[in-house]
Design an enzyme around this catalytic site. Structure first.
Site, mmCIF file in Angstrom:
data_model
loop_
_atom_site.group_PDB
_atom_site.id
_atom_site.type_symbol
_atom_site.label_atom_id
_atom_site.label_comp_id
_atom_site.label_asym_id
_atom_site.label_seq_id
_atom_site.Cartn_x
_atom_site.Cartn_y
_atom_site.Cartn_z
ATOM 1 N N TRP A 281 0.757 -1.109 0.083
ATOM 2 C CA TRP A 281 0.077 -0.133 0.034
ATOM 3 C C TRP A 281 0.744 1.270 -0.031
ATOM 4 C CZ3 TRP A 281 -4.014 1.408 -2.151
ATOM 5 C CH2 TRP A 281 -4.928 2.496 -1.751
ATOM 6 N N GLY B 16 -10.141 3.398 3.569
ATOM 7 C CA GLY B 16 -11.035 3.132 2.488
ATOM 8 C C GLY B 16 -10.741 1.735 1.980
ATOM 9 N N LYS C 194 -12.029 -3.537 11.036
ATOM 10 C CA LYS C 194 -12.443 -4.418 9.938
ATOM 11 C C LYS C 194 -11.492 -5.619 9.943
ATOM 12 C CE LYS C 194 -9.157 -2.598 6.918
ATOM 13 N NZ LYS C 194 -8.156 -3.517 5.965
#
Length: 338
Positions: free
Chosen positions: A13, A141, A196
């Site tokens: 990322w 996100g 999450k």
């Protein structure tokens, strides 16, 4: 206007966000601890341990020298694991004091610090003096680097207590395949991004046992409910958890083999010991440490988080995955919105 942006962390990322910023016309320098990785990025323009079949821009430079990367930077993007953030930020603060710089900070790390249970923005606020920063933001996100490589339409959120800073980073990152929204709810965005990963572990475990769509849809829905309960108790806006950094991030992380947390959970569901799962992954599985922090927060706040408790029990080898599922399904009946 061209900015110099320091990106700290050259995983999948971090390197892809660096590539986006570079593609958007900014000068970007990437920091990594690995000399071999820096050499590969600079000479071959690849990062094969993290991103396959992608060539990075030739003018995207990587270095193991943190001071070199930070010198002249007007923005700093932290993409290091949550458990490593404090150490890196402490060194950044020292260097910024030496350089006399005061950049805007943003992070894209998804986790909670063990023992302190702090969110990453809180760690940055503790370790980097206000004299050495103008603002702190978070970008989060439903986004896998593997999708960004293919220019899949990707939507994320930048949250900050400083609206001008949020807009600044929105402008820096946004292009025709990477759309950025702003949000004032830093607490909600960070809790959604961190927790999450626990739901992704659980989803992978269900898949590893052979359960199908009904089970995973139920898990994700109820997972968002307990993430929201904990986040709201700390001041988050409940609507945040219906957005990109809530339900959106849960969906992408809990359904995709690109998610290392999902893949780790899948192995657990197939009976692979946790130590072997960690060794096989070769990368940080944020959900493991985060599950401990979230479990402890739930115990101290009295917030009901049955999925988190179940994953914690599995990771602590107190229950098998099958037993944890049985206990979840046979709990006393509850009101859905209770």
């Amino acid at each position: 206007m061209t900015e110099k942006i320091a990106v700290l962390g050259a995983g999948s990322w971090g390197s892809m966000l660096a590539a986006i910023l570079n593609e958007n016309g900014h000068e970007v320098q990437l920091w990594t601890r690995s000399a071999a990785q820096a050499d590969e990025l600079n000479q071959k323009h690849t990062n094969r341990a993290y991103i396959q079949n992608y060539t990075f821009p030739e003018n995207l430079r990587a270095s193991t020298d943190l001071e070199t990367v930070l010198t002249g930077a007007t923005e700093i993007l932290f993409i290091v694991p949550a458990q490593a953030t404090r150490a890196v930020a402490t060194e950044v603060d020292r260097i910024l004091a030496k350089l006399g710089q005061r950049p805007a900070l943003i992070h894209g790390s998804k986790g909670l610090e063990t023992t302190t249970h702090l969110r990453v923005s809180q760690i940055l606020a503790e370790t980097i003096s206000p004299e050495h920063r103008t603002s702190i933001s978070v970008i989060s996100g439903p986004s896998h680097a593997e999708g960004v490589v293919k220019h899949d339409p990707t939507l994320v959120t930048v949250a900050s207590d400083d609206f001008d800073a949020a807009q600044r980073f929105q402008h820096l990152f946004m292009n025709d395949y990477f759309r950025v929204y702003t949000n004032a709810d830093v607490i909600g965005v960070e809790f959604g991004g961190a927790l999450k990963n626990i739901i992704a572990l659980a989803s992978g475990a269900l898949a590893g046992l052979g359960y199908g769509d009904n089970a995973r849809a139920a898990l994700m829905t109820r997972g968002v409910a307990e993430i929201s309960r904990l986040g709201v108790s700390f001041g988050a806006n409940p609507l945040t958890f219906a957005g990109l950094s809530g339900m959106g991030d849960v969906i992408v992380t809990a359904t995709s083999t690109n998610s290392r947390n999902y893949r780790a959970g899948y192995q657990l569901g197939q009976g692979v010991p946790l130590a072997d799962v960690v060794a096989n992954m070769g990368m940080v599985i944020e959900g493991i440490a985060t599950s401990q922090s979230a479990y402890e927060l739930a115990q101290t706040t009295g917030i009901s988080m049955p999925i988190t408790e179940a994953i914690h029990a599995v990771l602590e080898q107190e229950e098998t995955v099958e037993t944890a599922i049985h206990h979840l399904m046979t709990r006393e009946g509850q009101a859905e919105n209770g």
